[in-house]
Design a protein around this motif. Structure first.
Motif, PDB file in Angstrom:
ATOM      1  N   VAL A  99      72.902 -98.066 -26.478  1.00 28.12           N
ATOM      2  CA  VAL A  99      72.101 -96.890 -26.128  1.00 28.12           C
ATOM      3  C   VAL A  99      72.871 -96.029 -25.130  1.00 28.12           C
ATOM      4  O   VAL A  99      73.440 -96.539 -24.166  1.00 28.12           O
ATOM      5  CB  VAL A  99      70.744 -97.317 -25.544  1.00 28.12           C
ATOM      6  CG1 VAL A  99      69.965 -96.098 -25.048  1.00 28.12           C
ATOM      7  CG2 VAL A  99      69.931 -98.085 -26.582  1.00 28.12           C
ATOM      8  N   GLN A 116      70.044 -92.292 -28.558  1.00 31.34           N
ATOM      9  CA  GLN A 116      69.012 -92.166 -27.539  1.00 31.34           C
ATOM     10  C   GLN A 116      68.160 -93.422 -27.417  1.00 31.34           C
ATOM     11  O   GLN A 116      67.584 -93.693 -26.361  1.00 31.34           O
ATOM     12  CB  GLN A 116      68.097 -90.978 -27.861  1.00 31.34           C
ATOM     13  CG  GLN A 116      68.836 -89.654 -28.008  1.00 31.34           C
ATOM     14  CD  GLN A 116      69.394 -89.158 -26.684  1.00 31.34           C
ATOM     15  OE1 GLN A 116      68.980 -89.602 -25.614  1.00 31.34           O
ATOM     16  NE2 GLN A 116      70.351 -88.239 -26.760  1.00 31.34           N
ATOM     17  N   ASP A 117      68.047 -94.196 -28.495  1.00 31.04           N
ATOM     18  CA  ASP A 117      67.196 -95.383 -28.490  1.00 31.04           C
ATOM     19  C   ASP A 117      67.658 -96.300 -29.629  1.00 31.04           C
ATOM     20  O   ASP A 117      68.474 -95.922 -30.456  1.00 31.04           O
ATOM     21  CB  ASP A 117      65.733 -94.984 -28.689  1.00 31.04           C
ATOM     22  CG  ASP A 117      64.768 -96.088 -28.257  1.00 31.04           C
ATOM     23  OD1 ASP A 117      65.254 -97.167 -27.870  1.00 31.04           O
ATOM     24  OD2 ASP A 117      63.545 -95.867 -28.327  1.00 31.04           O
ATOM     25  N   THR A 118      67.114 -97.509 -29.662  1.00 32.47           N
ATOM     26  CA  THR A 118      67.445 -98.439 -30.744  1.00 32.47           C
ATOM     27  C   THR A 118      66.954 -97.876 -32.065  1.00 32.47           C
ATOM     28  O   THR A 118      65.784 -97.500 -32.208  1.00 32.47           O
ATOM     29  CB  THR A 118      66.804 -99.809 -30.485  1.00 32.47           C
ATOM     30  OG1 THR A 118      67.280-100.338 -29.244  1.00 32.47           O
ATOM     31  CG2 THR A 118      67.138-100.779 -31.605  1.00 32.47           C
TER      32      THR A 118
END
Length: 626
Positions: A364, A408-410
């Motif tokens: 991330v 930005q995220d998983t």
């Protein structure tokens, strides 16, 4: 009147009207046309370009239609093939490399028929003309790519199991894992066997290493997957580019046949095939290594690729792939709700989703890149050993980064690709992902162009043979069976209407020369059922039966014989379709439809006409015209 159900009259009328309606578009011939498409996939032909096309053709004195949009292309109808060729050469010179100008054929079906969904039968390459390619899949590259992937899986399995190893070496179809001592080698057997079930595991006694040999069944599965994936990707890509009635099918163990009916420009067709591509999702290497990318020297485990922007700046990527284009199940263009910028919404299959979730969860805030890999095949002029100049295919591969975005995220099975410059770029990327990637490079080993004039000659020859066969059959039935022969002849014409109507209704059905041969054969076989019925009626009359009883007995007793005789032929047609390819399947389809249609018209059609003539009135007929 004999007891003949009225619903059969209505069924016969409904079938003839429906099939006649959908067979009607086939009497409207296709006309020559020029098809203009944007060179960049997903882009449409602008209004200004359309006006430029009209003015160019008007200045050259070429008669043309108003033009119409076909998917993202612009189609202009021409009066004849000579003007079509002139228009294509003129527009290619005027529009330049930004547009693809190809020859095509445009239907002239009236609007009210098109509104009902009625359209002419699809004609194959031998009847319509077009381009034929035979592509060969590079199987060595397929196996090499999978061995690279399995090498990474082996390293990951050993790392997760806490087993230290020295190196994983790829030698053709064998992985050799080296260890510092025999204890580590013994500990690695279980995780490697679990992670790589496709391999046969062996362990030398004298050395601390494990040899993993790929099973022959796994090699066969890899090759079959590669050919099927390439066939699907090529088919999707051709469909996305708007080539109508294209045929993409497997031939043999490692070859794919691509036929583009209506396309007469082989060079442009090669460009269409060459636009197939694969995509890979990779992590961008650490920032401190990015400075070394400018020197052209990549650190171990990384590769340098140019970024497709104004500066063509180099980007350093990890060698390990997170996911590839063949794991994309769907892609669509959209817009970010907050910024309004274009984006591509991507869905991955289960394998790609697990890999994406595992890698992005650990990275991330790290940038991820989309690597675009395009293989183009061009015919080059070479001199062979005999001193003759021939054309040989030569493939070149371009690799460049089309997008870099920060994680930005998983991410899982669904995520977004942002940072695109325009909606057109997002649409093109979504199209490439949606069409699918090639599992392995392909090479054009055979190229053949069939002109529209030859296709017209094939149609004319097929129609002549069918008309001659019909004329002989009609004359025989009329002379031998008199009025009943006329009933059989009318049923035979209805049989042809049903065949053409059903062929026009079936999505993807294509009529080829062998298909016309199947129709000609059906014409000869169609009267067999009537011959059996009529001979049974004659026999009944000779035995002293009254005319109406002879008709009833003739149709009911002959039905079993007709069914037995036709079922065997239908079984052969099914076998031909399942075991054959291409033209053999076309013959089997028309034969199967023709047999069903001939049974319907012979048993129900002629019976209805007989009932209308001999089944009405208070007085029974004294004799039959048979």
């Amino acid at each position: 009147m004999t007891r003949y159900p009225r619903w059969k009259f209505f069924l016969l009328l409904a079938v003839l009207v429906l099939c006649g309606l959908y067979a009607l578009p086939n009497i409207y011939p296709d006309v020559p046309a020029v098809q203009v498409s944007a060179a960049d996939a997903g882009d449409e032909v602008s209004t200004g370009t359309r006006e430029k096309i009209r003015s160019t053709l008007d200045q050259a004195g070429l008669n043309h239609g108003d033009g119409e949009a076909v998917n993202s292309s612009w189609l202009i109808r021409m009066d004849n093939t000579d003007q079509q060729l002139r228009a294509r050469a003129l527009l290619s010179k005027t529009l330049g490399d930004q547009y693809i100008v190809a020859l095509n054929l445009a239907p002239t079906t009236p609007g009210w028929l098109r509104a009902l969904g009625a359209s002419p039968m699809n004609l194959g390459l031998d009847l319509r003309g077009g381009v034929h390619f035979l592509l060969q899949v590079d199987m060595d590259t397929v196996v090499k790519q999978r061995m690279d992937a399995w090498s990474g899986q082996a390293k990951m399995a050993l790392k997760n199991a806490g087993v230290r190893y020295r190196d994983v070496i790829i030698d053709d179809q064998t992985l050799t894992v080296k260890f510092d001592d025999q204890v580590a080698a013994d500990a690695a057997r279980a995780p490697l066997r679990t992670a790589l079930p496709e391999f046969k595991l062996s362990q030398p006694e004298a050395r601390p290493e494990i040899n993993l040999t790929l099973n022959p069944t796994a090699i066969k599965e890899i090759e079959d997957y590669a050919v099927d994936q390439n066939r699907t990707a090529l088919n999707n890509r051709v469909n996305e580019l708007g080539v109508a009635e294209a045929i993409v099918q497997r031939q043999g163990a490692d070859r794919i046949v691509v036929e583009l009916p209506g396309v007469q420009d082989a060079a442009q067709a090669r460009r269409i095939l060459g636009r197939t591509a694969t995509l890979e999702f990779r992590l961008v290497a650490d920032n401190y290594s990015a400075e070394r990318a400018a020197t052209g020297v990549a650190p171990p485990g990384t590769e340098i690729f140019p970024f497709r922007d104004q500066n063509n700046r180099p980007v350093l990527l990890e060698k390990a792939k997170i996911a590839a284009g063949d794991q994309v199940t769907n892609a669509s263009m959209g817009f970010d709700q907050q910024s309004g910028q274009p984006q591509v919404n991507v869905s991955l299959d289960a394998t790609g989703a697990r890999s994406m979730q595992r890698v992005t969860g650990k990275n991330v805030g790290h940038p991820m890149a989309v690597l675009f890999i395009e293989t183009k095949t061009e015919m080059t002029s070479v001199v062979d050993k005999d001193g003759k100049r021939t054309q040989e295919p030569r493939s070149t591969t371009d690799r460049y980064v089309i997008n870099v975005a920060t994680i930005q995220d998983t991410l899982g099975s669904r995520f977004r690709i942002t940072g695109l410059d325009s909606p057109a770029e997002a649409s093109e990327l979504a199209l490439l992902l949606r069409a699918g990637s090639l599992a392995a490079p392909v090479t054009i080993v055979e190229e053949r162009t069939v002109g529209p004039s030859l296709g017209a000659e094939n149609i004319e020859a097929g129609l002549k043979s069918m008309l001659l066969g019909m004329a002989l059959v009609l004359a025989f039935m009329l002379v031998w069976y008199k009025l009943f022969g006329l009933f059989a002849n009318i049923a035979l014409l209805g049989n042809l209407v049903i065949i053409v109507g059903v062929m026009s209704l079936i999505p993807g059905a294509t009529l080829t020369l062998p298909g016309i041969a199947g129709i000609v054969l059906t014409v000869g076989m169609a009267v067999d059922a009537n011959v059996l019925i009529y001979e049974r009626i004659r026999e009944n009359i000779r035995r002293g039966m009254r005319p109406r009883e002879a008709i009833e007995e003739g149709y009911s007793r002959a039905f079993v014989t007709i069914l037995d005789a036709n079922i065997t032929t239908m079984i052969v047609a099914v076998i031909l379709f399942s075991a054959g390819t291409g033209s053999v399947q076309g013959f089997a389809v028309t034969l199967f439809i023709g047999i069903l249609s001939s049974m319907f018209t012979a048993i129900i059609g002629t019976r209805a006409m007989v009932e209308m003539v001999y089944g009405r009135g208070a007085r029974a007929p004294a004799k039959l015209s048979i």
